[in-house]
Write a protein that holds these residues in place. Structure first.
Motif, PDB file in Angstrom:
ATOM      1  N   SER A  71       0.817  -1.219   0.000  1.00 24.59           N
ATOM      2  CA  SER A  71       0.000   0.000   0.000  1.00 24.59           C
ATOM      3  C   SER A  71       0.849   1.267   0.000  1.00 24.59           C
ATOM      4  N   GLY A  72       2.160   1.104   0.095  1.00 19.81           N
ATOM      5  CA  GLY A  72       3.044   2.260   0.117  1.00 19.81           C
ATOM      6  C   GLY A  72       3.041   3.004   1.433  1.00 19.81           C
ATOM      7  N   TRP A  73       2.785   2.296   2.523  1.00 21.18           N
ATOM      8  CA  TRP A  73       2.691   2.939   3.823  1.00 21.18           C
ATOM      9  C   TRP A  73       4.037   3.039   4.535  1.00 21.18           C
ATOM     10  N   LEU A  74       5.033   2.286   4.082  1.00 18.10           N
ATOM     11  CA  LEU A  74       6.346   2.319   4.719  1.00 18.10           C
ATOM     12  C   LEU A  74       7.225   3.384   4.071  1.00 18.10           C
ATOM     13  N   THR A  75       8.250   3.807   4.786  1.00 18.65           N
ATOM     14  CA  THR A  75       9.169   4.820   4.277  1.00 18.65           C
ATOM     15  C   THR A  75       9.699   4.431   2.893  1.00 18.65           C
ATOM     16  N   PRO A  76       9.624   5.309   1.922  1.00 18.25           N
ATOM     17  CA  PRO A  76      10.173   4.992   0.590  1.00 18.25           C
ATOM     18  C   PRO A  76      11.652   4.617   0.673  1.00 18.25           C
ATOM     19  N   ASN A  77      12.032   3.601  -0.102  1.00 20.17           N
ATOM     20  CA  ASN A  77      13.416   3.138  -0.164  1.00 20.17           C
ATOM     21  C   ASN A  77      13.956   2.708   1.207  1.00 20.17           C
ATOM     22  N   PHE A  78      13.070   2.156   2.016  1.00 18.61           N
ATOM     23  CA  PHE A  78      13.489   1.729   3.352  1.00 18.61           C
ATOM     24  C   PHE A  78      14.585   0.669   3.312  1.00 18.61           C
ATOM     25  N   GLU A  79      14.704  -0.035   2.203  1.00 19.52           N
ATOM     26  CA  GLU A  79      15.705  -1.102   2.096  1.00 19.52           C
ATOM     27  C   GLU A  79      17.119  -0.577   2.327  1.00 19.52           C
ATOM     28  N   GLY A  80      17.355   0.674   2.022  1.00 22.81           N
ATOM     29  CA  GLY A  80      18.691   1.243   2.174  1.00 22.81           C
ATOM     30  C   GLY A  80      18.839   2.161   3.371  1.00 22.81           C
ATOM     31  N   ILE A  81      17.853   2.162   4.259  1.00 17.89           N
ATOM     32  CA  ILE A  81      17.882   3.048   5.431  1.00 17.89           C
ATOM     33  C   ILE A  81      18.148   2.239   6.689  1.00 17.89           C
ATOM     34  N   ASP A  82      19.131   2.663   7.476  1.00 15.22           N
ATOM     35  CA  ASP A  82      19.436   1.961   8.721  1.00 15.22           C
ATOM     36  C   ASP A  82      18.569   2.492   9.864  1.00 15.22           C
ATOM     37  N   TYR A  83      18.584   1.757  10.965  1.00 18.16           N
ATOM     38  CA  TYR A  83      17.711   2.063  12.103  1.00 18.16           C
ATOM     39  C   TYR A  83      17.935   3.470  12.642  1.00 18.16           C
ATOM     40  N   GLN A  84      19.189   3.823  12.915  1.00 13.31           N
ATOM     41  CA  GLN A  84      19.463   5.113  13.539  1.00 13.31           C
ATOM     42  C   GLN A  84      19.050   6.281  12.647  1.00 13.31           C
ATOM     43  N   THR A  85      19.248   6.121  11.347  1.00 20.10           N
ATOM     44  CA  THR A  85      18.839   7.184  10.421  1.00 20.10           C
ATOM     45  C   THR A  85      17.324   7.350  10.419  1.00 20.10           C
ATOM     46  N   SER A  86      16.611   6.232  10.366  1.00 15.29           N
ATOM     47  CA  SER A  86      15.147   6.317  10.352  1.00 15.29           C
ATOM     48  C   SER A  86      14.617   6.894  11.657  1.00 15.29           C
ATOM     49  N   LEU A  87      15.252   6.553  12.773  1.00 10.72           N
ATOM     50  CA  LEU A  87      14.829   7.104  14.058  1.00 10.72           C
ATOM     51  C   LEU A  87      15.026   8.612  14.086  1.00 10.72           C
ATOM     52  N   ALA A  88      16.188   9.065  13.650  1.00  6.50           N
ATOM     53  CA  ALA A  88      16.447  10.506  13.615  1.00  6.50           C
ATOM     54  C   ALA A  88      15.458  11.218  12.685  1.00  6.50           C
ATOM     55  N   ASP A  89      15.145  10.586  11.567  1.00  8.55           N
ATOM     56  CA  ASP A  89      14.185  11.167  10.631  1.00  8.55           C
ATOM     57  C   ASP A  89      12.798  11.285  11.268  1.00  8.55           C
ATOM     58  N   PHE A  90      12.401  10.266  12.020  1.00  6.22           N
ATOM     59  CA  PHE A  90      11.084  10.305  12.672  1.00  6.22           C
ATOM     60  C   PHE A  90      11.013  11.445  13.678  1.00  6.22           C
ATOM     61  N   LEU A  91      12.069  11.611  14.450  1.00  9.25           N
ATOM     62  CA  LEU A  91      12.092  12.692  15.431  1.00  9.25           C
ATOM     63  C   LEU A  91      12.104  14.055  14.757  1.00  9.25           C
ATOM     64  N   ASP A  92      12.578  14.100  13.517  1.00  7.68           N
ATOM     65  CA  ASP A  92      12.593  15.353  12.750  1.00  7.68           C
ATOM     66  C   ASP A  92      11.303  15.571  11.954  1.00  7.68           C
TER      67      ASP A  92
END
Length: 449
Positions: free
Chosen positions: A270-291
């Protein structure tokens, strides 16, 4: 800045490398020590003389502030004790702790991971103390809920997890898996905080339509938080516990694994997950969420390291089961505290572990934005995230809904879950194949244990 007693993991690299060279031909660490508890124990810390204990853990952010505060308080209470703390990366600590504990200069106390892959291996290898005598001395059996205590127990023949002797202790704080939400974004979108899975999916669809990322997610390092968070919405507390602890003939499908994988697969389609999540690590995604990237995020309580205005910007949801009103949730102390079998000061080390379960430890957790456990008389700050997290813990207490982390079911289950989550989202396996892989991993382990 780290406190004066805290050092980084680089300082232990040389000794670990030396131990690795000596044990390269013996992955199990050599001959196991006896698994019986010490016969004579004491709680007289002040009378122990000058003592220096080495502590290794993986905590950062608010969790680091918590442990450093308790180290300070323990040293003030017992001026004869000095605790030297080393902070390591979680992956590094869990992968090298068996080697560190074989080293004479290794830690006296450490934070291990629960389950067979870490705590079970350490206990079976005779590297950590049997703590039954200290459990009796300090009354841990009366103070710690059985659903939490069993997460630290193994039978002394190491055939069974979840019963028997204590080989670790919990902490006065808990880590749950649930759903964090950006309260500001929900308000902007005109969406109420969801209280059911159906409402969460409706909110995600609306967020997608509005151009937002519904579910912040990373896939590079095999993030399993969404899968295990969803599993708790489909599987019963009894079935998940029985599967993890090797009881009865429970299959992965009966624990809700297939349903969870199906839901995660559908969310991805459904496209509900972060685009291109396959190349995103945990810490980066966490920082992005907080931003501000993403409306919802499945994660472990305490992992976001919220502070200041963030404590009211982000809230937390412990969803009830998809069919029914009861709530089941993954919950455990964020680390199993072990004492090295080589320590010269087991009594003092045990007193420190007891202190980490105290009223003071619970209140310190709440004061720092973490979720307290074990002690009911804790004052919770009037901020959104902590009120939500505390309410979630109370709901799980009331529904007796705590379940352990699913990867505890075998030494290789975390790898199996990680790999199959990645394959599922890449379209290379089906949901039922994820369950089949999980069954095969656990069955192979039980057959050989």
């Amino acid at each position: 800045m780290l406190a004066r007693r805290t050092r980084t993991a680089l300082a232990v690299a040389t000794s670990v490398t030396a131990v690795l060279a000596m044990t390269a031909c013996a992955p199990g660490g050599g001959t196991a020590a006896p698994s019986a508890a010490p016969s004579a124990v004491s709680d007289d810390v002040a009378g122990a003389g000058d003592v220096t204990l080495k502590l290794s853990d993986f905590w950062g952010s608010a969790e680091e502030q918590w442990i450093e505060k308790l180290v300070d308080e323990f040293e003030k209470k017992y001026p004869n004790v000095t605790i030297e703390r080393t902070r390591e990366d979680w992956g590094q600590l869990t992968s090298t702790l068996n080697l560190q504990l074989q080293d004479a200069s290794g830690p006296d106390i450490a934070s291990a991971n629960n389950g067979w892959s870490s705590l079970g291996t350490l206990a079976k290898g005779g590297l950590v103390l049997n703590l039954d005598s200290y459990a009796d001395l300090y009354g841990w059996k009366d103070r710690v809920p059985s659903t939490i205590a069993r997460q630290n127990e193994f039978t002394t023949d190491f055939a069974t997890i979840g019963e028997g002797s204590w080989f670790a202790t919990p902490l006065a704080r808990t880590s749950l898996i649930g759903v964090y939400y950006n309260a500001d974004k929900l308000k902007e979108l005109g969406i109420e905080v969801p209280t059911t899975l159906d409402e969460l999916e409706s909110a995600a669809a609306k967020a997608k339509e509005a151009g937002e990322i519904p579910v912040n997610y990373s896939g590079l390092d095999g993030n399993t938080a969404v899968l295990l968070g969803l599993q708790a919405l489909y599987g019963s507390e009894t079935n998940i516990n029985d599967f993890v602890y090797g009881k009865g003939e429970v299959t992965a499908e009966q624990t809700g694994m297939t349903d969870a994988a199906t839901t995660l697969q559908r969310w991805n389609a459904s496209g509900w997950l972060t685009p291109n999540f396959e190349g995103i690590d945990y810490q980066t995604s966490l920082a992005d969420f907080l931003d501000g990237t993403g409306v919802f995020r499945f994660d472990y309580t305490g992992a976001l390291g919220l502070s200041g205005d963030q404590l009211n910007q982000f809230g937390y949801i412990q969803l009830p089961q998809a069919s029914g009103s009861d709530t089941v949730g993954v919950g455990a102390a964020p680390g199993a505290m072990v004492i090295s079998a080589k320590t010269k000061y087991p009594d003092v080390a045990a007193a420190f572990l007891d202190f980490l379960m105290s009223d003071e430890a619970s209140q310190a957790a709440a004061d720092l934005g973490l979720v307290p456990m074990l002690n009911p008389d804790v004052k919770i700050p009037d901020v959104l995230s902590q009120k939500d997290e505390a309410a979630a813990a109370k709901t799980l207490d009331a529904d007796n809904g705590y379940v352990p982390y699913f990867d505890w079911s075998s030494p290789t289950m975390l790898d199996t879950l990680t790999q199959n989550t990645q394959l599922l989202l890449a379209g290379k396996v089906k949901p039922e194949e994820v369950s089949a892989a999980v069954d095969a991993d656990r069955d192979a382990f039980l057959a050989g244990s």
